[in-house]
Design an enzyme around this catalytic site. Structure first.
Site, PDB file in Angstrom:
ATOM      1  N   ASN A 124       0.823  -1.209   0.000  1.00  0.00           N
ATOM      2  CA  ASN A 124       0.000   0.000   0.000  1.00  0.00           C
ATOM      3  C   ASN A 124       0.858   1.260   0.000  1.00  0.00           C
ATOM      4  O   ASN A 124       0.443   2.300  -0.487  1.00  0.00           O
ATOM      5  CB  ASN A 124      -0.903   0.015   1.238  1.00  0.00           C
ATOM      6  CG  ASN A 124      -1.621   1.346   1.417  1.00  0.00           C
ATOM      7  OD1 ASN A 124      -2.450   1.718   0.582  1.00  0.00           O
ATOM      8  ND2 ASN A 124      -1.283   2.084   2.470  1.00  0.00           N
ATOM      9  N   GLN A 176      -8.443   5.122   1.242  1.00  0.00           N
ATOM     10  CA  GLN A 176      -7.718   4.431   0.173  1.00  0.00           C
ATOM     11  C   GLN A 176      -6.755   5.325  -0.603  1.00  0.00           C
ATOM     12  O   GLN A 176      -5.857   4.802  -1.270  1.00  0.00           O
ATOM     13  CB  GLN A 176      -8.722   3.726  -0.752  1.00  0.00           C
ATOM     14  CG  GLN A 176      -9.461   2.633   0.041  1.00  0.00           C
ATOM     15  CD  GLN A 176     -10.350   1.742  -0.783  1.00  0.00           C
ATOM     16  OE1 GLN A 176     -10.932   2.179  -1.773  1.00  0.00           O
ATOM     17  NE2 GLN A 176     -10.457   0.483  -0.371  1.00  0.00           N
ATOM     18  N   ASP A 185       1.719   6.889  -0.029  1.00  0.00           N
ATOM     19  CA  ASP A 185       0.658   5.987  -0.481  1.00  0.00           C
ATOM     20  C   ASP A 185       0.733   5.716  -1.983  1.00  0.00           C
ATOM     21  O   ASP A 185       0.569   6.624  -2.802  1.00  0.00           O
ATOM     22  CB  ASP A 185      -0.699   6.598  -0.121  1.00  0.00           C
ATOM     23  CG  ASP A 185      -1.787   5.558  -0.088  1.00  0.00           C
ATOM     24  OD1 ASP A 185      -1.746   4.693   0.809  1.00  0.00           O
ATOM     25  OD2 ASP A 185      -2.670   5.588  -0.973  1.00  0.00           O
ATOM     26  N   ASP A 215      -0.675  -6.620   3.355  1.00  0.00           N
ATOM     27  CA  ASP A 215      -0.703  -5.674   4.466  1.00  0.00           C
ATOM     28  C   ASP A 215      -1.571  -4.464   4.112  1.00  0.00           C
ATOM     29  O   ASP A 215      -1.534  -3.990   2.972  1.00  0.00           O
ATOM     30  CB  ASP A 215       0.737  -5.221   4.765  1.00  0.00           C
ATOM     31  CG  ASP A 215       0.806  -4.194   5.873  1.00  0.00           C
ATOM     32  OD1 ASP A 215       0.531  -4.580   7.032  1.00  0.00           O
ATOM     33  OD2 ASP A 215       1.126  -3.025   5.598  1.00  0.00           O
ATOM     34  N   HIS A 219      -6.642  -0.278   2.726  1.00  0.00           N
ATOM     35  CA  HIS A 219      -6.200   1.006   2.183  1.00  0.00           C
ATOM     36  C   HIS A 219      -5.917   0.944   0.688  1.00  0.00           C
ATOM     37  O   HIS A 219      -5.439   1.910   0.099  1.00  0.00           O
ATOM     38  CB  HIS A 219      -4.978   1.504   2.964  1.00  0.00           C
ATOM     39  CG  HIS A 219      -5.289   1.686   4.425  1.00  0.00           C
ATOM     40  ND1 HIS A 219      -5.872   2.820   4.914  1.00  0.00           N
ATOM     41  CD2 HIS A 219      -5.158   0.839   5.483  1.00  0.00           C
ATOM     42  CE1 HIS A 219      -6.067   2.680   6.218  1.00  0.00           C
ATOM     43  NE2 HIS A 219      -5.641   1.486   6.587  1.00  0.00           N
ATOM     44  N   GLU A 241      -5.438  -8.310   4.622  1.00  0.00           N
ATOM     45  CA  GLU A 241      -5.683  -7.775   5.957  1.00  0.00           C
ATOM     46  C   GLU A 241      -6.633  -6.593   5.839  1.00  0.00           C
ATOM     47  O   GLU A 241      -6.237  -5.501   5.417  1.00  0.00           O
ATOM     48  CB  GLU A 241      -4.367  -7.352   6.606  1.00  0.00           C
ATOM     49  CG  GLU A 241      -4.548  -7.011   8.069  1.00  0.00           C
ATOM     50  CD  GLU A 241      -4.014  -5.660   8.457  1.00  0.00           C
ATOM     51  OE1 GLU A 241      -3.851  -5.418   9.652  1.00  0.00           O
ATOM     52  OE2 GLU A 241      -3.752  -4.835   7.553  1.00  0.00           O
TER      53      GLU A 241
HETATM   54  C1  LM2 Z   1      -0.519  -2.818   9.045  1.00  0.00           C
HETATM   55  N1  LM2 Z   1      -1.527  -3.448   8.606  1.00  0.00           N
HETATM   56  O1  LM2 Z   1      -2.475  -2.852   7.939  1.00  0.00           O
HETATM   57  C2  LM2 Z   1       0.464  -3.493   9.906  1.00  0.00           C
HETATM   58  O2  LM2 Z   1      -0.051  -4.737  10.382  1.00  0.00           O
HETATM   59  C3  LM2 Z   1       0.807  -2.540  11.014  1.00  0.00           C
HETATM   60  O3  LM2 Z   1       1.660  -3.161  11.935  1.00  0.00           O
HETATM   61  C4  LM2 Z   1       1.440  -1.309  10.389  1.00  0.00           C
HETATM   62  O4  LM2 Z   1       1.674  -0.300  11.383  1.00  0.00           O
HETATM   63  C5  LM2 Z   1       0.532  -0.666   9.363  1.00  0.00           C
HETATM   64  N2  LM2 Z   1      -0.400  -1.515   8.747  1.00  0.00           N
HETATM   65  C6  LM2 Z   1       1.380  -0.057   8.251  1.00  0.00           C
HETATM   66  O5  LM2 Z   1       1.978  -1.086   7.482  1.00  0.00           O
HETATM   67  C7  LM2 Z   1       2.958  -0.321  11.967  1.00  0.00           C
HETATM   68  C8  LM2 Z   1       2.932   0.369  13.335  1.00  0.00           C
HETATM   69  C9  LM2 Z   1       2.875   1.859  13.196  1.00  0.00           C
HETATM   70  C10 LM2 Z   1       4.002   2.344  12.321  1.00  0.00           C
HETATM   71  C11 LM2 Z   1       3.818   1.701  10.945  1.00  0.00           C
HETATM   72  C12 LM2 Z   1       4.892   2.102   9.959  1.00  0.00           C
HETATM   73  O6  LM2 Z   1       1.793  -0.109  14.080  1.00  0.00           O
HETATM   74  O7  LM2 Z   1       3.020   2.431  14.519  1.00  0.00           O
HETATM   75  O8  LM2 Z   1       3.986   3.751  12.222  1.00  0.00           O
HETATM   76  O9  LM2 Z   1       3.894   0.268  11.097  1.00  0.00           O
HETATM   77  O10 LM2 Z   1       6.160   1.725  10.412  1.00  0.00           O
HETATM   78  C13 LM2 Z   1       5.190   4.425  12.609  1.00  0.00           C
HETATM   79  C14 LM2 Z   1       4.929   5.382  13.769  1.00  0.00           C
HETATM   80  C15 LM2 Z   1       3.976   6.483  13.284  1.00  0.00           C
HETATM   81  C16 LM2 Z   1       4.572   7.207  12.076  1.00  0.00           C
HETATM   82  C17 LM2 Z   1       4.875   6.179  10.985  1.00  0.00           C
HETATM   83  C18 LM2 Z   1       5.557   6.803   9.785  1.00  0.00           C
HETATM   84  O11 LM2 Z   1       4.360   4.670  14.855  1.00  0.00           O
HETATM   85  O12 LM2 Z   1       3.799   7.417  14.348  1.00  0.00           O
HETATM   86  O13 LM2 Z   1       3.607   8.147  11.571  1.00  0.00           O
HETATM   87  O14 LM2 Z   1       5.741   5.153  11.511  1.00  0.00           O
HETATM   88  O15 LM2 Z   1       6.798   7.371  10.134  1.00  0.00           O
HETATM   89  C19 LM2 Z   1       3.984   9.507  11.587  1.00  0.00           C
HETATM   90 CA    CA Z   2      -3.734   3.490  -0.356  1.00  0.00          CA
END
Ligand code: LM2
Ligand code: CA
Length: 497
Positions: A124, A176, A185, A215, A219, A241
């Site tokens: 995505n 999306q 995106d 994943d 979206h 997912e």
């Molecule tokens: C998913 N499924 O739809 C994954 O299972 C989930 O674990 C992912 O989130 C999400 N979608 C994106 O693939 C994780 C995590 C987030 C993290 C993202 C990206 O839960 O906390 O976001 O991966 O690494 C982090 C920071 C967030 C920040 C982002 C971008 O927590 O605060 O946003 O990175 O820098 C500004």
């Molecule tokens: Ca998208």
């Protein structure tokens, strides 16, 4: 309501090989070694490829699991949290979980152990980094430029919110085409973007993956996912997912035409229903209201996101978690996946690494673990929970293989306890209450003494006495005594000597 069939008919009709020499009425009519490998998966969260291979050979294959879901394999941002994995920066299969060669070796060794590898595919989005940087394997990138792969024109800039981030989950368009937490995106309607994603996924399949988890599929418009996975080799398994929410317009049902989906509602319902006794309702047989059809559903009690959020139960809950996972494995709805991660107190904390930042591979042993040994107090942050290796869970994986194809009969209740039969094949009983309970579960299992696979672990191929409780079956009922919070279960081939 379902009709109860006449005693023992189903076990006899499957009869292939008659085994001699077993004592009592619990004599098996089918050679258990002819059992099909199970449909149960294991999500091995943030486990390096070399350790996954060992795990397949030592525990997962022998226990009869059918597949493993591994964490994303693409080159990712350099950052300590586990979620670095969810910010890809190039098409290279080179991550802190292992090299390209290690990925290929893992799929081969798991396949040799009878286990398919499902790769987690992040398609995505790319990174969420505003500043230009260099990825884990040295690839330079910036937020909307990934040299040789994607450039600015390949991304959405939705223009629907101030910073292009998703704000309103009731808006299909935002969900999306805007950014999920600032993650660049991809414009998955673009033929060029689709072509690149297909190449990425095809590479994983060429390296031996049997399928992909899509994943953040919610979206990506379902038509885009359909076009992408439609270009993959026939037989590729696709699990999208799509986190269900009654308040949102995008539903998992949109994604079932081309594969399976994770059915988040299953885990959400299970514990409340268990506590209120609703699981005994015969209407819960087979397909369920407000769930995708059973054949499209991948079900779980928790996963890496929900254990850090909405999950009612995780490995920390010990016996109650075993109860939930056991009920899922005894059920006739969906394809279950058992979650196996690591202990943490900081939700962002990555798995432990070596000095070079590579995730350390810890291998679980097939014995001497379980909720008692790995309760919250006993595990340090970073320790693997090894849920898939707990004898209670391996015992239930065995039970599920024995029960495959048998109807789930209506449940019975005795106080707080309840139980049900997989017709002629297996029984399970649980006591979510706070007092000991006794329950008689109607069954067409032959009279005899059976070993509880929860307290005793798997039985097939094990000589010697039961190491767990003995369950007596007589006069069409399995009589089961359960301590508060306990689960007991047995199957056709778990007879006690
Ligand atoms: C998913 N499924 O739809 C994954 O299972 C989930 O674990 C992912 O989130 C999400 N979608 C994106 O693939 C994780 C995590 C987030 C993290 C993202 C990206 O839960 O906390 O976001 O991966 O690494 C982090 C920071 C967030 C920040 C982002 C971008 O927590 O605060 O946003 O990175 O820098 C500004
Ligand atoms: Ca998208």
């Amino acid at each position: 309501m379902r009709r109860r069939a006449v005693a023992a008919a189903s076990a006899a009709t499957v009869g292939a090989l008659l085994l001699g020499g077993c004592a009592g009425a619990g004599e098996p009519v089918v050679d258990p070694s002819t059992l099909e490998r199970g449909d149960v998966g294991v999500q091995l969260f943030q486990l390096p490829w070399t350790a996954v291979a060992q795990e397949c050979e030592r525990v997962i294959g022998p226990a009869g699991y059918g597949w493993v879901l591994v964490s994303p394999a693409q080159e990712h941002i350099v950052a300590e949290p586990w979620w670095a994995s969810y910010q890809p920066v190039s098409a290279r299969i080179e991550s802190r979980l292992g090299t390209r060669a290690e990925f290929a070796e893992m799929t081969a060794r798991c396949a040799a152990a009878g286990v398919d590898v499902i790769a987690d595919a992040v398609i995505n989005h790319m990174s969420g980094r505003d500043q230009p940087s260099v990825g884990w394997a040295g690839s330079p990138y910036s937020h909307f430029e990934y040299p040789g792969l994607f450039d600015d024109g390949d991304f959405h800039h939705c223009g629907l919110t101030a910073d292009d981030d998703i704000r309103d989950y009731t808006s299909r368009e935002q969900v999306q085409s805007c950014e999920l937490v600032n993650l660049a995106d991809l414009d998955t309607a673009s033929p060029h973007v689709r072509e690149r994603i297909v190449a990425l996924l095809t590479d994983l399949i060429d390296l031996g993956a049997a399928g992909v988890r899509i994943d953040a599929a919610k979206h990506i418009p379902a038509d885009d996912v359909a076009a992408i996975v439609g270009a993959l080799p026939d037989g590729t398994r696709v699990i999208s997912e799509v986190i269900r929410s009654a308040r949102e317009p995008i539903a998992p049902e949109e994604y079932t035409a081309f594969g399976e989906v994770f059915e988040f509602q299953y885990a959400r319902d299970l514990w409340p229903q268990l506590e209120s006794g609703l699981l005994a309702d015969p209407e819960l047989d087979g397909d369920r209201p407000a769930h995708v059809p059973s054949s499209a559903a991948v079900v779980f009690i928790d996963n890496h996101d929900t254990e850090r959020g909405e999950a009612d139960l995780t490995w920390r809950d010990g016996d109650a978690y075993v109860m939930a996972v056991a009920l899922m494995l005894a059920d006739d709805y969906g394809t279950p996946v058992v979650y196996s991660g690591y202990a943490f107190s900081d939700r962002d904390a990555g798995a432990p690494t070596d000095a070079a930042g590579r995730v350390l591979g810890t291998v679980c042993t097939g014995d001497a673990v379980g909720p008692a040994a790995s309760g919250a107090a006993a595990l340090e942050d970073g320790d693997r929970t090894c849920v898939h290796a707990w004898p209670q869970i391996r015992g239930m994986v065995e039970l599920r293989r024995v029960a495959a194809g048998a109807d789930r009969l209506p449940g019975v209740v005795a106080g707080d306890a309840f139980g049900f039969e997989r017709e002629g094949r297996a029984v399970i009983a649980v006591n979510p209450g706070t007092e000991p309970a006794e329950i008689a579960v109607p069954t067409s299992l032959p009279d005899g003494r059976y070993c509880d696979v929860i307290s005793g672990g798997p039985r097939i191929g094990v000589d010697g006495p039961c190491t767990g409780a003995v369950i007596e079956v007589a006069g069409g009922a399995a009589r089961i005594a359960l301590a508060a919070g306990a689960t007991a279960a047995t199957h056709r081939f778990a007879t006690a000597p």
